[in-house]
Write an enzyme that holds these catalytic residues in place. Structure first.
Site, PDB file in Angstrom:
ATOM      1  N   ASP A 307       7.850 -44.766-110.216  1.00 18.58           N
ATOM      2  CA  ASP A 307       7.155 -45.930-110.747  1.00 18.58           C
ATOM      3  C   ASP A 307       6.192 -45.548-111.878  1.00 18.58           C
ATOM      4  OD1 ASP A 307       6.458 -48.564-110.929  1.00 18.58           O
ATOM      5  OD2 ASP A 307       5.604 -48.728-108.919  1.00 18.58           O
ATOM      6  N   ASP A 361       6.716 -57.583-111.030  1.00 19.69           N
ATOM      7  CA  ASP A 361       6.730 -57.688-109.571  1.00 19.69           C
ATOM      8  C   ASP A 361       6.837 -59.143-109.127  1.00 19.69           C
ATOM      9  OD1 ASP A 361       6.132 -55.028-109.766  1.00 19.69           O
ATOM     10  OD2 ASP A 361       4.482 -55.086-108.336  1.00 19.69           O
TER      11      ASP A 361
HETATM   12  C1  9PG Z   1       2.834 -50.178-105.899  1.00 20.11           C
HETATM   13  C2  9PG Z   1       3.579 -51.185-106.741  1.00 20.11           C
HETATM   14  C3  9PG Z   1       4.984 -51.489-106.191  1.00 20.11           C
HETATM   15  C4  9PG Z   1       5.717 -52.399-107.160  1.00 20.11           C
HETATM   16  C5  9PG Z   1       5.759 -51.744-108.531  1.00 20.11           C
HETATM   17  C6  9PG Z   1       4.344 -51.461-108.999  1.00 20.11           C
HETATM   18  O1  9PG Z   1      -1.134 -53.414-112.904  1.00 20.11           O
HETATM   19  N1  9PG Z   1       0.064 -53.638-113.123  1.00 20.11           N
HETATM   20  O2  9PG Z   1       0.471 -54.078-114.204  1.00 20.11           O
HETATM   21  C7  9PG Z   1       1.003 -53.361-112.113  1.00 20.11           C
HETATM   22  C8  9PG Z   1       2.320 -53.735-112.282  1.00 20.11           C
HETATM   23  C9  9PG Z   1       3.216 -53.485-111.260  1.00 20.11           C
HETATM   24  C10 9PG Z   1       2.773 -52.868-110.119  1.00 20.11           C
HETATM   25  C11 9PG Z   1       1.474 -52.496-109.948  1.00 20.11           C
HETATM   26  C12 9PG Z   1       0.574 -52.746-110.959  1.00 20.11           C
HETATM   27  O3  9PG Z   1       3.663 -52.665-109.103  1.00 20.11           O
HETATM   28  O4  9PG Z   1       6.414 -52.545-109.464  1.00 20.11           O
HETATM   29  O5  9PG Z   1       7.039 -52.641-106.707  1.00 20.11           O
HETATM   30  O6  9PG Z   1       5.710 -50.299-106.010  1.00 20.11           O
HETATM   31  O7  9PG Z   1       3.676 -50.645-108.057  1.00 20.11           O
HETATM   32  O8  9PG Z   1       1.552 -49.973-106.389  1.00 20.11           O
END
Ligand code: 9PG
Length: 482
Positions: A307, A361
């Site tokens: 990720d 997400d």
């Molecule tokens: C775990 C998650 C899950 C999820 C992933 C990811 O801050 N943001 O823009 C942001 C975007 C996506 C995100 C987290 C933060 O989620 O897509 O399935 O694994 O991490 O933390």
């Protein structure tokens, strides 16, 4: 030079002026070459296909009459898109761009190499590689056919059978612990899942990929329990991400990606902290990440959700060549493990990822208006944002297993209406990538029945239009959410 597109069936012809070296025709269009290419649409178009950089970045048809709006807060821009795209006052896309003509046909310019951007301005499609030269595809015709023709020229890696999985994130978020996961494992044991995937929350810290105190018997122990139930064990990692207080930053300040003045390049803001990136061009960093992959494989995990991968490509398109080399190394190290890339630069991941998240997400709600409307951020969690971007990336299905994110079946702890849940469930049916985070104990007997059917039956999917699909006996229309 003028390139000619003719349609023998309808006896129509289109001449498209281009400023580029033309290499010749290919099925569906032409190959061009150059650092920068200019294509002049012989029609006025207001609709531009804007392709976002990474999994979570906005991908949709935009109206060129309205310039892009700035996303807030600024600290979140690095995790929303290629920072260049968000700073520009015009509509740029990542890797490709397209206009829709008056007859609904599409003129598409798409890079065949990594590290390119495409601008849409009035009648101009301008493609530019951030560094060096590269090839381009220019196609004109029916929308689905043009995107398919482009996709055929991009790298492919189609692993067998997209996975059916249970993932811990969208029910427990980072409040997971050993006893809880063992409980859920008992519950899901009777259901036709293939993978049981542990998400964020097991690690000590970013950059410190050892189990925290909530996993007293360690990660190998859990993998073994998972495999005993007949599942593959899956684990979440953000291998190139750290926060300023990560022990790794203290141990190896020289591993942090920095600008010319030695300041860390901002990688976003999450978990209440600013994010930094590890320098994926540093051999020691690659050795470290390869070691991490080797370690979790040895623990027994053979499904890895990697990720926040954009961190390995910052500052944007300029970092994609470096990103690809880094991910090639990981691909080699991972062997036959299933690699799901998430938060990942899309085009630069093709051919390496088994699965690729193609949207933001999901969440057990439709939309967070404070974020999407007032902060003008189309990348936040929620079904609407997830569906919008995923729908516009379904053409990648021939190149990689596209992950539309999990479907919801529960009414407990959810603000979703059944119709909304159905739209997301159908994404799993269209892509074959079937996942949920719902623990069976949260489900009513009917909901459990529905989950069972989702996992065990594949439905026939037929596109009826760009946003209408026949899925099994049902017709679903997504046009309203755009
Ligand atoms: C775990 C998650 C899950 C999820 C992933 C990811 O801050 N943001 O823009 C942001 C975007 C996506 C995100 C987290 C933060 O989620 O897509 O399935 O694994 O991490 O933390």
């Amino acid at each position: 030079m003028r390139l000619e597109f003719s349609d023998p069936l309808r006896e129509s012809r289109l001449e498209v002026p281009v400023l580029a070296e033309a290499l010749g025709p290919v099925p569906g269009g032409y190959l061009l070459r150059g650092r920068e290419v200019r294509v002049f649409a012989p029609f006025a178009s207001k609709r531009f296909f804007r392709h976002g950089w990474q999994s979570w970045s906005l991908t949709t048809w935009v109206d060129l009459t309205f310039p892009p709006k700035p996303l807030f807060p600024e600290a979140r821009r690095p995790q929303a898109d290629d920072p260049f795209l968000l700073e520009a006052s015009e509509w740029w896309g990542s890797g490709l761009g397209a206009f829709e003509g008056p007859d609904g046909k599409v003129l598409l310019l798409g890079a065949l190499g990594v590290g390119a951007r495409v601008l849409g301005r009035e009648d101009l499609l301008l493609g530019r590689y951030a560094e060096g030269e590269g090839e381009w595809f220019l196609g004109y015709g029916d929308r689905m056919e043009v995107f398919a023709a482009y996709g055929r020229l991009l790298p492919r890696r189609l692993s067998k059978g997209p996975p059916r999985l249970w993932c811990s994130w969208y029910s427990f978020y980072n409040r997971i612990h050993e006893a809880l996961l063992l409980e859920v494992l008992e519950e899901v044991a009777g259901l036709p899942f293939e993978v049981f995937q542990i998400d964020d929350g097991w690690q000590r810290a970013l950059g410190d990929w050892e189990p925290n105190e909530r996993f007293p018997r360690g990660m190998a122990f859990l993998a073994e329990r998972i495999r005993e139930k007949g599942f593959r064990a899956g684990l979440w990692l953000a291998p190139f991400l750290v926060t300023p207080d990560s022990p790794l930053v203290r141990a190896h300040p020289e591993w942090i990606l920095r600008d010319g003045e030695g300041r860390p390049i901002p990688a976003g803001f999450n978990w209440g902290k600013p994010l930094y990136a590890l320098d994926s061009g540093n051999e020691e960093v690659l050795d470290h990440v390869a070691g991490l992959v080797r370690k979790v494989r040895a623990w027994g995990y053979d499904y890895l959700k990697l990720d926040f991968l954009y961190a390995a490509a910052l500052p944007g398109a300029e970092g994609e060549v470096r990103y690809r080399k880094a991910m090639e190394r990981i691909r080699e190290e991972a062997g036959d493990a299933y690699l799901l890339f998430c938060g990942a630069p899309i085009l630069a991941s093709l051919g390496l990822a088994d699965g690729l998240r193609v949207g933001p997400d999901v969440a057990p709600y439709w939309d967070n208006e404070d974020r999407s409307f007032w902060l003008q951020d189309p990348t936040g969690p929620g079904l609407r944002n997830a569906l919008r971007t995923t729908l516009h990336r379904l053409w990648l299905r021939e190149n990689v297993q596209v992950d539309p994110d999990v479907a919801f079946f529960r009414s407990r702890f959810s603000l979703l209406f059944p119709e909304e849940m159905r739209l997301q469930e159908a994404m799993g049916e269209m892509t074959g990538f079937k996942a949920t985070s719902d623990p069976p104990s949260w489900l009513s007997p009917e909901e459990r029945e529905r989950l069972w059917a989702f996992l065990s039956r594949d439905k026939e999917v037929k596109p009826l239009g760009p946003y209408r699909f026949r899925v099994g006996e049902e017709v679903l229309d997504y046009a309203f959410l755009l």
